[in-house]
Design a protein around this motif. Structure first.
Motif, mmCIF file in Angstrom:
data_model
loop_
_atom_site.group_PDB
_atom_site.id
_atom_site.type_symbol
_atom_site.label_atom_id
_atom_site.label_comp_id
_atom_site.label_asym_id
_atom_site.label_seq_id
_atom_site.Cartn_x
_atom_site.Cartn_y
_atom_site.Cartn_z
ATOM 1 N N THR A 22 0.829 -1.207 0.000
ATOM 2 C CA THR A 22 0.000 0.000 0.000
ATOM 3 C C THR A 22 0.866 1.260 0.000
ATOM 4 O OG1 THR A 22 -0.163 -0.025 2.408
ATOM 5 C CG2 THR A 22 -1.915 -1.155 1.174
ATOM 6 N N CYS A 23 2.149 1.086 -0.287
ATOM 7 C CA CYS A 23 3.111 2.195 -0.290
ATOM 8 C C CYS A 23 3.480 2.537 -1.739
ATOM 9 C CB CYS A 23 4.359 1.784 0.495
ATOM 10 S SG CYS A 23 5.716 2.953 0.355
ATOM 11 N N MET A 24 3.184 3.765 -2.147
ATOM 12 C CA MET A 24 3.472 4.180 -3.515
ATOM 13 C C MET A 24 4.959 4.059 -3.840
ATOM 14 S SD MET A 24 2.753 7.703 -5.639
ATOM 15 C CE MET A 24 1.054 7.775 -5.164
ATOM 16 N N TYR A 25 5.807 4.408 -2.894
ATOM 17 C CA TYR A 25 7.253 4.312 -3.125
ATOM 18 C C TYR A 25 7.645 2.873 -3.474
ATOM 19 C CZ TYR A 25 12.218 3.980 -2.193
ATOM 20 O OH TYR A 25 13.558 3.714 -2.313
ATOM 21 N N PHE A 26 7.213 1.919 -2.649
ATOM 22 C CA PHE A 26 7.579 0.522 -2.867
ATOM 23 C C PHE A 26 6.969 -0.012 -4.166
ATOM 24 C CE2 PHE A 26 6.811 -4.030 -2.532
ATOM 25 C CZ PHE A 26 8.103 -4.490 -2.319
ATOM 26 N N THR A 27 5.687 0.225 -4.376
ATOM 27 C CA THR A 27 5.027 -0.338 -5.557
ATOM 28 C C THR A 27 5.552 0.297 -6.847
ATOM 29 O OG1 THR A 27 3.138 1.158 -5.314
ATOM 30 C CG2 THR A 27 2.939 -1.041 -4.320
ATOM 31 N N THR A 28 5.912 1.572 -6.806
ATOM 32 C CA THR A 28 6.478 2.228 -7.991
ATOM 33 C C THR A 28 7.843 1.638 -8.330
ATOM 34 O OG1 THR A 28 5.263 4.258 -7.560
ATOM 35 C CG2 THR A 28 7.199 4.443 -8.975
ATOM 36 N N ASN A 29 8.655 1.411 -7.316
ATOM 37 C CA ASN A 29 9.967 0.814 -7.565
ATOM 38 C C ASN A 29 9.837 -0.620 -8.070
ATOM 39 O OD1 ASN A 29 12.033 2.768 -7.089
ATOM 40 N ND2 ASN A 29 11.353 2.795 -4.978
ATOM 41 N N ARG A 30 8.875 -1.339 -7.545
ATOM 42 C CA ARG A 30 8.634 -2.703 -8.022
ATOM 43 C C ARG A 30 8.220 -2.679 -9.497
ATOM 44 N NH1 ARG A 30 3.824 -6.565 -5.776
ATOM 45 N NH2 ARG A 30 4.288 -8.380 -7.058
ATOM 46 N N LEU A 31 7.308 -1.786 -9.834
ATOM 47 C CA LEU A 31 6.872 -1.634 -11.219
ATOM 48 C C LEU A 31 8.045 -1.212 -12.103
ATOM 49 C CD1 LEU A 31 4.642 -1.514 -13.394
ATOM 50 C CD2 LEU A 31 4.192 0.834 -12.629
ATOM 51 N N SER A 32 8.866 -0.304 -11.608
ATOM 52 C CA SER A 32 10.019 0.170 -12.367
ATOM 53 C C SER A 32 10.973 -0.978 -12.699
ATOM 54 C CB SER A 32 10.750 1.258 -11.583
ATOM 55 O OG SER A 32 11.890 1.683 -12.294
ATOM 56 N N ARG A 33 11.221 -1.845 -11.731
ATOM 57 C CA ARG A 33 12.098 -2.983 -11.991
ATOM 58 C C ARG A 33 11.492 -3.914 -13.038
ATOM 59 N NH1 ARG A 33 12.713 -2.254 -6.528
ATOM 60 N NH2 ARG A 33 11.225 -3.897 -5.980
ATOM 61 N N ALA A 34 10.185 -4.138 -12.956
ATOM 62 C CA ALA A 34 9.518 -5.032 -13.908
ATOM 63 C C ALA A 34 9.554 -4.450 -15.326
ATOM 64 C CB ALA A 34 8.076 -5.283 -13.467
ATOM 65 N N ILE A 35 9.258 -3.165 -15.472
ATOM 66 C CA ILE A 35 9.242 -2.560 -16.805
ATOM 67 C C ILE A 35 10.666 -2.427 -17.342
ATOM 68 C CG2 ILE A 35 9.255 -0.104 -16.145
ATOM 69 C CD1 ILE A 35 7.070 -1.570 -18.900
ATOM 70 N N THR A 36 11.631 -2.224 -16.462
ATOM 71 C CA THR A 36 13.032 -2.150 -16.891
ATOM 72 C C THR A 36 13.485 -3.484 -17.465
ATOM 73 O OG1 THR A 36 13.563 -0.379 -15.348
ATOM 74 C CG2 THR A 36 15.408 -1.714 -16.122
ATOM 75 N N ARG A 37 13.068 -4.601 -16.850
ATOM 76 C CA ARG A 37 13.406 -5.919 -17.405
ATOM 77 C C ARG A 37 12.836 -6.070 -18.815
ATOM 78 N NH1 ARG A 37 12.581 -7.522 -12.114
ATOM 79 N NH2 ARG A 37 10.406 -8.099 -12.460
ATOM 80 N N LEU A 38 11.582 -5.681 -18.990
ATOM 81 C CA LEU A 38 10.964 -5.763 -20.325
ATOM 82 C C LEU A 38 11.691 -4.856 -21.325
ATOM 83 C CD1 LEU A 38 7.127 -5.760 -19.487
ATOM 84 C CD2 LEU A 38 8.549 -7.708 -20.176
ATOM 85 N N ALA A 39 12.032 -3.650 -20.885
ATOM 86 C CA ALA A 39 12.714 -2.696 -21.770
ATOM 87 C C ALA A 39 14.102 -3.202 -22.156
ATOM 88 C CB ALA A 39 12.807 -1.330 -21.100
ATOM 89 N N ASP A 40 14.820 -3.750 -21.196
ATOM 90 C CA ASP A 40 16.149 -4.287 -21.498
ATOM 91 C C ASP A 40 16.061 -5.399 -22.545
ATOM 92 O OD1 ASP A 40 17.394 -2.538 -19.727
ATOM 93 O OD2 ASP A 40 17.561 -4.026 -18.110
ATOM 94 N N GLU A 41 15.051 -6.259 -22.410
ATOM 95 C CA GLU A 41 14.857 -7.342 -23.386
ATOM 96 C C GLU A 41 14.514 -6.769 -24.763
ATOM 97 O OE1 GLU A 41 11.850 -9.951 -21.764
ATOM 98 O OE2 GLU A 41 13.063 -10.353 -19.981
ATOM 99 N N ALA A 42 13.625 -5.800 -24.799
ATOM 100 C CA ALA A 42 13.198 -5.226 -26.077
ATOM 101 C C ALA A 42 14.327 -4.480 -26.772
ATOM 102 C CB ALA A 42 12.002 -4.300 -25.867
ATOM 103 N N PHE A 43 15.149 -3.795 -26.008
ATOM 104 C CA PHE A 43 16.219 -2.979 -26.590
ATOM 105 C C PHE A 43 17.516 -3.751 -26.796
ATOM 106 C CE2 PHE A 43 13.362 0.447 -25.983
ATOM 107 C CZ PHE A 43 13.793 1.467 -26.813
ATOM 108 N N ALA A 44 17.568 -5.016 -26.383
ATOM 109 C CA ALA A 44 18.782 -5.813 -26.565
ATOM 110 C C ALA A 44 19.193 -5.854 -28.034
ATOM 111 C CB ALA A 44 18.574 -7.222 -26.016
#
Length: 154
Positions: A22-44
């Motif tokens: 229920t913490c925006m800081y934690f959930t935003t960072n979690r989302l950021s890590r997930a989207i970064t993994r997808l972005a790294d794969e797409a931009f490889a």
């Protein structure tokens, strides 16, 4: 008795970590890590980290863009942008030209040749997160994040 400790109590949100969900800081960072993994794969396929890819896309679309404008568009500090451009110059994808106190950034021929590959990587990224979230949620989440960012930066 009401004041006696209850040995059968449920774990508190502190103990089980539910407060994190229920913490925006934690959930935003979690989302950021997930989207970064997808972005790294797409931009490889480009050989560039996503942030570098988006910087090159901006330079290709706006030859002669100032470092200040790039910094503002990418929401990164001027010093971080300078490091990014240094790397991209080393890869011969962009070049700087100084005009007085202003530094202009141009794509090189090699950088311009990456235009379609960078667009494909961006499309691949969007397709990946839309496949997981659905187009409606992905679009809504993007709009909400943009609005929240604007409000929090005021």
């Amino acid at each position: 008795m009401p004041n006696e400790p209850n040995n059968k109590t449920e774990p508190s949100s502190e103990q089980d970590g539910t407060f994190l969900h229920t913490c925006m800081y934690f959930t935003t960072n979690r989302l950021s890590r997930a989207i970064t993994r997808l972005a790294d794969e797409a931009f490889a396929m480009t050989g560039l980290a996503p942030a570098y890819g988006y910087l090159v896309r901006l330079v290709i679309a706006n030859p002669g863009i100032t470092q200040k404008e790039l910094s503002e568009k990418l929401y990164i500090t001027p010093s971080t942008l300078t490091r990014f451009i240094d790397k991209l110059e080393g890869k011969q994808l962009v070049e700087r030209q100084v005009q007085g106190k202003t530094v202009l950034v141009y794509p090189t021929v090699k950088g311009t040749a990456m235009k379609e590959t960078l667009h494909e990587a961006s499309k691949k990224l969007k397709a990946a997160y839309e496949a997981k979230l659905g187009k409606e949620l992905a679009d809504a989440l993007t709009r909400m994040q943009e609005s929240a960012s604007e409000l929090l930066e005021q």
